[in-house]
Motif scaffolding. Structure first.
Motif, PDB file in Angstrom:
ATOM      1  N   ILE A  36      18.807   3.916   8.726  1.00 54.16           N
ATOM      2  CA  ILE A  36      19.012   2.813   7.907  1.00 54.16           C
ATOM      3  C   ILE A  36      17.778   2.251   6.306  1.00 54.16           C
ATOM      4  O   ILE A  36      18.539   1.274   6.641  1.00 54.16           O
ATOM      5  N   ALA A  39      21.692   1.527   5.392  1.00 50.86           N
ATOM      6  CA  ALA A  39      21.767   0.912   5.936  1.00 50.86           C
ATOM      7  C   ALA A  39      21.408  -0.691   5.191  1.00 50.86           C
ATOM      8  O   ALA A  39      22.080  -1.965   4.766  1.00 50.86           O
ATOM      9  N   TRP A  40      19.731  -0.782   4.855  1.00 51.14           N
ATOM     10  CA  TRP A  40      19.495  -1.919   4.640  1.00 51.14           C
ATOM     11  C   TRP A  40      20.253  -2.262   3.292  1.00 51.14           C
ATOM     12  O   TRP A  40      19.762  -3.191   2.365  1.00 51.14           O
ATOM     13  N   ARG A  43      23.472  -3.365   2.829  1.00 48.84           N
ATOM     14  CA  ARG A  43      22.897  -5.227   3.348  1.00 48.84           C
ATOM     15  C   ARG A  43      23.992  -4.640   4.076  1.00 48.84           C
ATOM     16  O   ARG A  43      24.973  -5.722   4.868  1.00 48.84           O
ATOM     17  N   PHE A  45      23.096  -4.033   7.691  1.00 51.28           N
ATOM     18  CA  PHE A  45      22.008  -3.443   8.243  1.00 51.28           C
ATOM     19  C   PHE A  45      21.887  -4.665   9.783  1.00 51.28           C
ATOM     20  O   PHE A  45      21.581  -3.941  11.128  1.00 51.28           O
ATOM     21  N   TYR A  48      21.645  -2.380  13.493  1.00 51.25           N
ATOM     22  CA  TYR A  48      20.600  -2.446  13.759  1.00 51.25           C
ATOM     23  C   TYR A  48      19.644  -3.399  14.110  1.00 51.25           C
ATOM     24  O   TYR A  48      18.481  -3.242  14.681  1.00 51.25           O
ATOM     25  N   VAL A 100      15.929  -8.651  10.583  1.00 49.63           N
ATOM     26  CA  VAL A 100      16.118  -7.800   8.891  1.00 49.63           C
ATOM     27  C   VAL A 100      14.856  -8.280   7.632  1.00 49.63           C
ATOM     28  O   VAL A 100      14.281  -9.390   7.471  1.00 49.63           O
ATOM     29  N   LEU A 107       9.977  -2.625   5.400  1.00 54.72           N
ATOM     30  CA  LEU A 107      11.533  -2.068   6.225  1.00 54.72           C
ATOM     31  C   LEU A 107      10.381  -1.096   6.957  1.00 54.72           C
ATOM     32  O   LEU A 107      10.662  -0.399   7.774  1.00 54.72           O
TER      33      LEU A 107
END
Length: 313
Positions: A36, A39-40, A43, A45, A48, A100, A107
């Motif tokens: 995760i 992915a953040w 960019r 995301f 999720y 997001v 996060l």
């Protein structure tokens, strides 16, 4: 995050095999965070994010509720999900977000919230059985402290119910660390409160101009420690057991300090907490032996899950 190995008299995955689930939890959390976080940072995301139903075009037939939500219902051309796949999904936390996160710190906080809820699931159900869950534990501040703010090698029991001489006995918080077992009395209070302790049945908490009585917490703390110590010794396990009184926001005042009790109040809480956070140690074999011994003596109330009964197992 600390691991919740037993909550009240709920069924727990750790009861099945603490040796397996302690390691699986650490691997699972690490794997989920790496995925995760990557992915953040990149960019990417979207996978999720919670999928929202799309509005149909005016010329199209309106889709059913289930068809608008992917993964909720199998399409006719799809292969049925196997039982092993559905069971595997039970072992994973929910990692869908409604938005997001604005920063990596946001996060992390939202990730911890999801893992916290996942731990409550593991501490109140197995693939086959479940216990009736009290939703107030979603918001229990003491429980959140031990799970969210301590490292993975801390194994925690919250309001566990043990069988002692054919009687059900609820004990206080128990933290099983690689260095030993801490039986804990956690006293809530406001900033600058003063806890006046004595050998009497009732103590006093001074809060500004007000004073209130509270039951001597050492009574339950001594009982918890005695029960845990007997269980450990009966299994021939040489593992330290200690008593700790925690009054995070206020000051504990004693004419005579309580015997064999570590008092952690505002004056030394940060030092204790920093030491707990910075202790770098893998889970120890004797630690798991102690966990197994204690869990073997806990009481559990649960029922067969309805989805399991529907499968005919």
């Amino acid at each position: 995050m600390g691991q919740l190995i037993k909550l009240r008299d709920y069924i727990s995955r750790y009861e099945i095999d603490p040796y397996h689930y302690t390691g699986q939890y650490i691997r699972l959390k690490k794997h989920q965070w790496e995925r995760i976080n990557k992915a953040w940072e990149e960019r990417q995301f979207d996978p999720y994010l919670v999928p929202f139903p799309a509005e149909p075009d005016h010329g199209e037939e309106k889709a059913s509720f289930w068809e608008k939500w992917p993964f909720r219902k199998q399409r006719e051309h799809e292969e049925p999900v196997s039982e092993s796949s559905s069971f595997a999904a039970e072992e994973d936390p929910d990692m869908l977000f409604s938005h997001v996160p604005a920063s990596n710190n946001d996060l992390k906080h939202e990730f911890l919230d999801k893992i916290y809820r996942f731990q409550l699931k593991w501490a109140s159900s197995t693939i086959r059985e479940q216990s009736d869950f009290d939703r107030r534990y979603f918001y229990d501040e003491t429980l959140q402290f031990f799970l969210k703010r301590l490292p993975d090698h801390n194994l925690y029991m919250h309001n566990a119910v043990l069988e002692v001489k054919n009687a059900a006995v609820e004990i206080g918080p128990v933290l099983i660390t690689p260095a030993g077992i801490q039986c804990i009395s956690w006293i809530t209070g406001k900033k600058e409160d003063i806890l006046v302790g004595s050998g009497e049945r009732f103590w006093t908490i001074k809060s500004g101009k007000y004073t209130k009585k509270t039951l001597n917490p050492l009574l339950d703390l001594h009982r918890t420690t005695t029960i845990i110590s007997r269980i450990i010794k009966s299994r021939g396990i040489d593992f330290p057991v200690m008593k700790r009184l925690i009054f995070e926001h206020g000051y504990a005042d004693f004419q005579t300090p309580p015997y064999e009790v570590e008092v952690t109040d505002k004056r030394c809480f940060d030092e204790w907490f920093s030491k707990m956070r910075n202790l770098s140690s893998p889970i120890k074999h004797d630690q798991l032996r102690a966990v197994k011994a204690i869990l073997d003596c806990t009481l559990t109330r649960s029922r067969i899950r309805s989805d399991w009964e529907e499968k005919g197992n």
